[in-house]
Design a protein around this motif. Structure first.
Motif, short mmCIF file in Angstrom:
data_model
loop_
_atom_site.label_atom_id
_atom_site.label_comp_id
_atom_site.label_asym_id
_atom_site.label_seq_id
_atom_site.Cartn_x
_atom_site.Cartn_y
_atom_site.Cartn_z
N GLN A 1 55.85 39.80 47.69
CA GLN A 1 55.15 38.63 47.18
C GLN A 1 54.56 38.87 45.79
N ASP A 2 54.03 40.06 45.53
CA ASP A 2 53.49 40.37 44.21
C ASP A 2 54.57 40.28 43.14
N LEU A 3 55.74 40.83 43.44
CA LEU A 3 56.85 40.80 42.50
C LEU A 3 57.34 39.36 42.29
N LYS A 4 57.41 38.61 43.37
CA LYS A 4 57.82 37.21 43.28
C LYS A 4 56.85 36.42 42.41
N ASN A 5 55.55 36.65 42.63
CA ASN A 5 54.54 35.96 41.82
C ASN A 5 54.64 36.34 40.35
N GLU A 6 54.93 37.60 40.09
CA GLU A 6 55.09 38.06 38.71
C GLU A 6 56.26 37.34 38.03
N MET A 7 57.35 37.21 38.75
CA MET A 7 58.53 36.55 38.19
C MET A 7 58.28 35.06 37.96
N MET A 8 57.58 34.42 38.88
CA MET A 8 57.37 32.97 38.81
C MET A 8 56.16 32.58 37.97
N GLY A 9 55.36 33.56 37.57
CA GLY A 9 54.08 33.31 36.92
C GLY A 9 54.09 32.38 35.73
N GLY A 10 55.10 32.43 34.90
CA GLY A 10 55.11 31.61 33.69
C GLY A 10 55.79 30.26 33.85
N PHE A 11 56.05 29.85 35.08
CA PHE A 11 56.79 28.61 35.32
C PHE A 11 55.98 27.68 36.22
N PRO A 12 55.97 26.37 35.93
CA PRO A 12 55.38 25.42 36.87
C PRO A 12 56.19 25.45 38.18
N PRO A 13 55.53 25.28 39.32
CA PRO A 13 56.23 25.35 40.61
C PRO A 13 57.45 24.43 40.71
N GLU A 14 57.39 23.26 40.08
CA GLU A 14 58.52 22.33 40.16
C GLU A 14 59.72 22.80 39.34
N ASP A 15 59.52 23.83 38.50
CA ASP A 15 60.61 24.36 37.69
C ASP A 15 61.13 25.70 38.22
N VAL A 16 60.80 26.01 39.48
CA VAL A 16 61.26 27.26 40.09
C VAL A 16 62.11 26.92 41.32
N PHE A 17 63.30 27.48 41.34
CA PHE A 17 64.17 27.36 42.51
C PHE A 17 64.31 28.74 43.14
N ILE A 18 63.98 28.82 44.43
CA ILE A 18 64.17 30.05 45.19
C ILE A 18 65.26 29.79 46.21
N ASN A 19 66.31 30.56 46.14
CA ASN A 19 67.46 30.37 47.00
C ASN A 19 67.16 30.83 48.43
N THR A 20 67.09 29.89 49.32
CA THR A 20 66.89 30.17 50.74
C THR A 20 67.95 29.39 51.53
N SER A 21 68.00 29.59 52.82
CA SER A 21 69.02 28.92 53.64
C SER A 21 68.85 27.41 53.67
N ASN A 22 67.65 26.90 53.43
CA ASN A 22 67.45 25.45 53.47
C ASN A 22 67.17 24.84 52.10
N SER A 23 67.47 25.56 51.02
CA SER A 23 67.26 25.02 49.68
C SER A 23 68.56 24.40 49.15
N ASP A 24 68.42 23.52 48.17
CA ASP A 24 69.58 22.80 47.63
C ASP A 24 69.65 23.02 46.13
N LEU A 25 70.43 24.02 45.71
CA LEU A 25 70.55 24.35 44.29
C LEU A 25 71.10 23.18 43.49
N ARG A 26 72.10 22.52 44.02
CA ARG A 26 72.71 21.40 43.29
C ARG A 26 71.67 20.31 42.99
N LEU A 27 70.86 19.95 43.95
CA LEU A 27 69.83 18.94 43.73
C LEU A 27 68.82 19.41 42.68
N PHE A 28 68.38 20.65 42.79
CA PHE A 28 67.45 21.20 41.80
C PHE A 28 68.05 21.12 40.39
N LEU A 29 69.31 21.53 40.26
CA LEU A 29 69.94 21.53 38.94
C LEU A 29 70.20 20.13 38.42
N GLN A 30 70.44 19.18 39.31
CA GLN A 30 70.60 17.79 38.87
C GLN A 30 69.31 17.25 38.27
#
Length: 149
Positions: free
Chosen positions: A35-64
């Motif tokens: 979690q610390d590493l994840k927070n470090e990576m995501m730190g400079g981005f608003p939450p709505e501009d971060v996509f984390i690939n999980t089994s229930n996430s939709d990359l295509r929708l995020f990229l659209q």
């Protein structure tokens, strides 16, 4: 003894933003347990501009929803998927290979090779075996006293 060796994600993100000539970009990454590493990576981005690939996430929708934005992608496989939906001039992929030929030739890339990380790990381990800790020797060595019965 335990030593963690991670890529410098902040530096990779900073360099990617320079390559994209922007401070505002989105981030695409795999889900990671640390979690610390994840927070470090995501730190400079608003939450709505971060996509984390999980089994229930939709990359295509995020990229659209980010089709006109510039993006940073960690990982060659996610980069492969992302370059289909985002203008490659607006994309930087951070790769863990020495030289990735998986992506299209005009996709911008930053390399943090697993081989380099492994070499540093081996070098560090060799120093530990020889007790060559340099300046930090006293803090990194534990001498266990013998017990008498």
């Amino acid at each position: 003894m335990f030593c963690k060796i991670y890529p410098d994600y902040k530096d990779a993100i900073r360099r990617a933003k320079v390559m994209l000539n922007t401070n505002a970009s989105f981030l695409v990454m795999e889900d990671i347990c640390n979690q610390d590493l994840k927070n470090e990576m995501m730190g400079g981005f608003p939450p709505e501009d971060v996509f984390i690939n999980t089994s229930n996430s939709d990359l295509r929708l995020f990229l659209q929803t980010h089709s006109q934005a510039k993006g940073i992608v960690f990982g060659d496989i996610l980069g492969l998927e992302t370059e289909l939906y985002i203008n490659r001039q607006d994309l930087v992929v951070v790769s863990n290979f020495d030289d990735s030929n998986m992506l299209l030739p005009d996709t911008k890339m930053i390399f943090i090779p697993n081989r380099k990380i492994a070499d540093i790990a081996v070098e560090t381990l060799q120093k530990m075996f020889s007790l060559d800790y340099g300046k930090a020797e006293e803090e990194n060595r534990i001498l266990v006293q013998c017990e008498t019965y």
